[in-house]
Motif scaffolding. Structure first.
Motif, short mmCIF file in Angstrom:
data_model
loop_
_atom_site.label_atom_id
_atom_site.label_comp_id
_atom_site.label_asym_id
_atom_site.label_seq_id
_atom_site.Cartn_x
_atom_site.Cartn_y
_atom_site.Cartn_z
N HIS A 174 -34.62 -5.11 -12.69
CA HIS A 174 -35.64 -5.45 -11.70
C HIS A 174 -36.88 -4.61 -11.96
O HIS A 174 -36.80 -3.49 -12.51
CB HIS A 174 -35.11 -5.20 -10.29
N VAL A 175 -38.05 -5.13 -11.59
CA VAL A 175 -39.31 -4.43 -11.84
C VAL A 175 -39.29 -3.01 -11.27
O VAL A 175 -39.87 -2.09 -11.85
CB VAL A 175 -40.50 -5.24 -11.26
N SER A 176 -38.57 -2.80 -10.17
CA SER A 176 -38.49 -1.46 -9.57
C SER A 176 -37.61 -0.51 -10.37
O SER A 176 -37.61 0.70 -10.13
CB SER A 176 -37.94 -1.57 -8.14
N GLN A 177 -36.87 -1.05 -11.36
CA GLN A 177 -35.96 -0.24 -12.16
C GLN A 177 -36.40 -0.10 -13.61
O GLN A 177 -35.66 0.40 -14.46
CB GLN A 177 -34.55 -0.86 -12.11
N LEU A 178 -37.62 -0.52 -13.91
CA LEU A 178 -38.09 -0.49 -15.30
C LEU A 178 -38.56 0.90 -15.73
O LEU A 178 -38.57 1.19 -16.93
CB LEU A 178 -39.25 -1.49 -15.48
N ALA A 179 -38.98 1.73 -14.81
CA ALA A 179 -39.49 3.06 -15.16
C ALA A 179 -39.40 3.97 -13.96
O ALA A 179 -39.13 3.54 -12.83
CB ALA A 179 -40.95 2.94 -15.63
N PRO A 187 -17.89 -12.79 -10.15
CA PRO A 187 -17.80 -14.21 -9.74
C PRO A 187 -19.09 -14.99 -9.96
O PRO A 187 -19.07 -16.14 -10.36
CB PRO A 187 -17.45 -14.12 -8.25
N ARG A 188 -20.24 -14.36 -9.68
CA ARG A 188 -21.52 -15.05 -9.84
C ARG A 188 -22.20 -14.74 -11.18
O ARG A 188 -23.32 -15.18 -11.44
CB ARG A 188 -22.45 -14.70 -8.68
N LYS A 189 -21.51 -13.99 -12.04
CA LYS A 189 -22.00 -13.66 -13.39
C LYS A 189 -23.40 -13.04 -13.34
O LYS A 189 -24.32 -13.48 -14.02
CB LYS A 189 -22.00 -14.91 -14.28
N ARG A 190 -23.53 -12.00 -12.53
CA ARG A 190 -24.81 -11.31 -12.38
C ARG A 190 -24.63 -9.83 -12.72
O ARG A 190 -23.68 -9.19 -12.27
CB ARG A 190 -25.36 -11.46 -10.96
N ILE A 191 -25.57 -9.35 -13.53
CA ILE A 191 -25.51 -7.96 -13.98
C ILE A 191 -26.83 -7.28 -13.62
O ILE A 191 -27.89 -7.73 -14.04
CB ILE A 191 -25.29 -7.87 -15.49
N GLY A 192 -26.76 -6.21 -12.85
CA GLY A 192 -27.95 -5.44 -12.50
C GLY A 192 -28.05 -4.21 -13.40
O GLY A 192 -27.08 -3.46 -13.54
N LEU A 193 -29.21 -4.02 -14.00
CA LEU A 193 -29.43 -2.91 -14.93
C LEU A 193 -30.60 -2.06 -14.48
O LEU A 193 -31.42 -2.49 -13.67
CB LEU A 193 -29.70 -3.44 -16.35
N THR A 194 -30.70 -0.86 -15.03
CA THR A 194 -31.85 -0.01 -14.77
C THR A 194 -32.27 0.69 -16.05
O THR A 194 -31.45 0.94 -16.94
CB THR A 194 -31.55 1.05 -13.68
N MET A 195 -33.56 1.00 -16.15
CA MET A 195 -34.08 1.81 -17.25
C MET A 195 -34.60 3.14 -16.73
O MET A 195 -35.20 3.91 -17.48
CB MET A 195 -35.19 1.04 -17.98
N ARG A 196 -34.35 3.42 -15.45
CA ARG A 196 -34.78 4.68 -14.86
C ARG A 196 -33.89 5.82 -15.36
O ARG A 196 -32.72 5.63 -15.66
CB ARG A 196 -34.71 4.61 -13.33
N LYS A 197 -34.45 7.00 -15.42
CA LYS A 197 -33.70 8.16 -15.92
C LYS A 197 -32.59 8.57 -14.96
O LYS A 197 -31.60 9.18 -15.37
CB LYS A 197 -34.65 9.34 -16.14
#
Length: 766
Positions: free
Chosen positions: A674-679, A706-716
């Motif tokens: 998500h845009v909030s997790q990019l930096a 079940p919904r095949k959704r993966i949340g990622l972050t690039m924050r330190k």
């Protein structure tokens, strides 16, 4: 001010240039020059306008010319009616948008017979004027004097006066401008599910009872709601949060502030006019503005993603095995040599139902040995990870001392579209459609640009709600991106396909086919001048295209560079000043050290061109694309069920949307950052941080199997803030009711916070 001067001044302000620069560029573009040619080879003429400025100039030029044409039409129409005054002409001349022009023109626009016209014919305009003139008088008493056979009752008379005043209000340009400005700042967009459509429109459930400020609706959400409306799932409305405030604004235009009977009646008319007339027209206007704004943003996102993808690093001229994974139908294999020529094909059946794993691996080893394969491109579709694992196991059986090929998972988006295209049929008439996809996968690893230009841009899979935007505008924008990238990179004249040549400045599909036909009949081009021997390719087309075409090891060394033939004399003067052979200078840094660009400036070529020539002599035909690199997927992570929060992985950005970036981390489903997790800082536009094709490190934040959704972050911090945010928000049921229509907009809070909302948006946009 003359229309041409007005257009030049407007565009100059928008692109931070001078009007004379705009005038010069417009003359070149009108004369048939392309944006890449003007940006690269006419810097002296335009004062150095770059391709971004020129693209904006070109787009705005069309709009502003249409605006000027409409302005002239409106002036002519009002003149013919004998109603053009100096003040009116000044207002028309000062209108900066089509909407402002149409507001001014409304009272003079030919229209069908209206209720106000009928009221005037029945002699009721003096009644309207009398009510406006004497606010203390009782309108009913005034109306009694205007009864007739056509107006039998006082109510009929007052209704007629109402229609006349209401029409004046709906045609009042100043009032319309004020209302539009107010609505743009304060209006609320609300969505409500249509009864009985809940199950059918489950994917739009976020908008079953939704309201937010019209001015702040992001493009992806606007397009989602517009799609839901189009599919008959929700109704949309745009209204002020306080209708009484707007009605008061309309009443103020009538000066109805007093306590007299006339003022009270006029305030009622103002409210009626807003509810019955103006609110609908304002909603239609703002809905159109919302759609246009959302489409502009979506098209811009698509264009940026496409540009990043086309600028992706090429693996280079290396023999490549392309694998198009499949289970029941088998894995399609195609080997292309270093030039992209197809040399072998096969079909492997390592999976069910045949389970010929050993045979598949032996075939891969044989193809590697026979054709010196250095790269293996694996499509990222169904059975991609299983195929990659199978290839990895096969490579373990290579003889000692043999360097194993580099295996890379590549996007196969659009490969099936290319396989079934007329172009693919002409290129491989005897090859099965399913095998053509493997060829495309192999070639797009060697040179993404050369292969992707063969595919309809909308099929490449880097867009956001691409089917919901104006298709003509989308195509125009994407074609401009392709043209800019192709010409920025340059094209090898002796190896390029017709689809790639078609995007070179000044060519197009017809001349591109002619160039390829000439090459097939006469062999490789020895110099750029040979292009003039191509049928229908004249001096004008040669001027536009020559600088972007490269000839390696040709008769003229400068043909391998971006130096335009028209400037070869300047290049030779520079070479002569060094006292060395041109081949000794080209590509050798430091060979031109000590030379000053100013000493080679002449009447035709100024400093910008001379500096470009010096740069080209140092690095002839340099490729602006980055160096090739691949993501290393983690061992043991092949399915979404293998993921756990906190895992740190490497992946490749596959798409960038307004709400974040999708990343391939080695499982079947892309994850979303998500845009909030990019930096670790505020990011307004995801493109500030990432681009399509970029290799990034990410941390898994959440996994919804079940919904095949993966949340990622690039924050330190590994997404700690996102987890804390979700915990703080609590369950959705504890967050209060959805905003009511005409209520002040509230910030929407869904389970999973912003990341969860973005994941849902992502699913809908695809």
């Amino acid at each position: 001010m003359e229309p041409t001067a007005r257009i030049a001044r407007t565009i100059a302000t928008e692109i931070a240039a001078r009007p004379e620069q705009v005038d010069a560029a417009v003359k070149l573009l009108d004369g048939g020059a392309t944006v890449p040619f003007v940006a690269r080879y006419r810097k002296e003429v335009t004062g150095g306008l770059d391709d971004t400025q020129l693209r904006t100039l070109s787009d705005r030029l069309d709009y502003l010319r249409e605006l000027e044409a409409r302005r002239e039409t409106i002036l002519g129409s009002i003149k013919e009616q004998g109603k053009l005054t100096d003040d009116l002409a000044k207002s028309i001349a000062g209108a900066e948008t089509k909407a402002q022009l149409e507001d001014i023109y409304l009272p003079y626009k030919p229209k069908r017979r209206t209720k106000a016209m009928i009221a005037r014919e029945n002699g009721l305009e003096p009644l309207a004027e009398a009510i406006l003139a004497d606010r203390q008088a009782d309108p009913e008493a005034l109306a009694a004097s205007y009864l007739s056979d056509a107006v039998p009752t006082v109510k009929d008379a007052l209704n007629g006066a109402r229609d006349i005043i209401a029409e004046r209000l709906t045609e009042d340009a100043e009032l319309l401008g004020t209302l539009r400005e107010h609505m743009q700042k304060e209006a609320v967009l609300s969505a409500k599910v249509i009864d009985g459509k809940e199950a059918e429109g489950a994917k739009f459930s976020d908008y079953f009872a939704h309201a937010e400020a019209w001015s702040k609706v992001p493009s992806h959400r606007a397009l989602a709601m517009l799609r839901a409306q189009k599919e008959g799932i929700v109704t949309l409305d745009i209204a002020p949060p306080d209708p009484e405030q707007v009605e008061a604004m309309v009443a103020a235009r009538l000066g109805a502030r007093g306590q007299g009977a006339g003022d009270a009646w006029l305030r009622k008319i103002a409210g009626w006019t807003w509810r019955v007339k103006l609110s609908l027209s304002m909603m239609v206007d703002l809905m159109g503005d919302l759609r246009a704004r959302a489409q502009d943003e979506a098209i811009a996102v698509f264009a940026r993603n496409l540009k990043d993808l086309l600028f992706a690093a090429p693996a280079g001229n290396r023999p490549t095995l392309g694998l198009d994974p499949g289970i029941r139908t088998g894995v399609k294999a195609a080997v292309v040599d270093a030039t992209g020529k197809l040399v072998a094909t096969d079909t492997l059946y390592p999976f069910q139902p045949k389970n010929d794993l050993r045979g598949a691996q032996q075939t891969i080893l044989r193809l590697i040995a026979q054709h010196g394969v250095e790269l293996i491109a694996i499509g990222n579709g169904t059975a991609s990870r299983e195929t990659e694992r199978m290839v990895g196991e096969a490579l373990k059986f290579l003889p000692k001392g043999v360097t194993p090929p580099t295996k890379v998972v590549v996007s196969e988006a659009g490969a099936s579209v290319y396989s079934a295209s007329e172009l693919a049929a002409r290129e491989f008439p005897d090859l099965d459609v399913s095998l053509r996809g493997a060829v495309s996968i192999a070639r797009r690893l060697q040179d993404p640009l050369a292969e992707l230009v063969k595919i309809e841009p909308r099929s490449i899979g880097v867009g956001q709600y691409q089917h919901d935007v104006d298709q003509h505008r989308l195509s125009k924008s994407l074609e401009a991106v392709i043209e800019d990238v192709v010409n920025a990179v340059g094209v090898d004249l002796n190896t390029a396909s017709a689809p790639l040549l078609a995007h070179v400045s000044g060519l197009g599909p017809g001349l591109a086919e002619a160039v390829v036909s000439h090459r097939d009949l006469n062999g490789a081009f020895r110099s750029r001048k040979d292009l003039l021997k191509v049928s229908r390719l004249g001096p004008r087309a040669f001027e536009q295209c020559a600088g972007f075409l490269r000839i390696r090891d040709g008769a003229e060394p400068l043909d391998a560079s971006a130096v335009h033939p028209e400037a070869y004399d300047v290049a030779r003067k520079i070479v002569s000043a060094c006292g060395r052979d041109i081949r000794q200078i080209m590509g050798h840094e430091g060979a031109l050290k000590g030379l000053r660009a100013e000493q080679f400036v002449d009447d035709r070529f100024g400093l910008p061109t001379v500096r470009d020539i010096l740069g080209e002599l140092e690095k002839p035909g340099r490729d602006p694309r980055p160096s090739f690199q691949t993501a290393s997927f983690a061992d043991g992570v092949e399915e979404i069920t293998d993921l756990k929060p906190g895992m740190v992985l490497e992946g490749t950005v596959t798409n960038v949307a307004a709400f974040g970036a999708f990343v391939d981390i080695g499982v079947h489903q892309d994850g979303l950052v998500h845009v909030s997790q990019l930096a670790d800082r505020f990011v307004k536009d995801p493109h500030e941080v990432v681009k399509t094709g970029q290799v990034v490190k990410v941390t898994v934040v959440e996994v919804d199997v079940p919904r095949k959704r993966i949340g990622l972050t690039m924050r330190k911090d590994g997404g700690a803030s996102a987890r804390e945010d979700r915990q703080a928000r609590g369950p959705a049921k504890d967050r209060g009711p959805a905003p009511k229509r005409n209520a002040k907009p509230q910030q929407k809070s869904d389970t999973g916070g912003a990341l969860g909302a973005a994941l849902r948006d992502a699913m809908r946009s695809r």
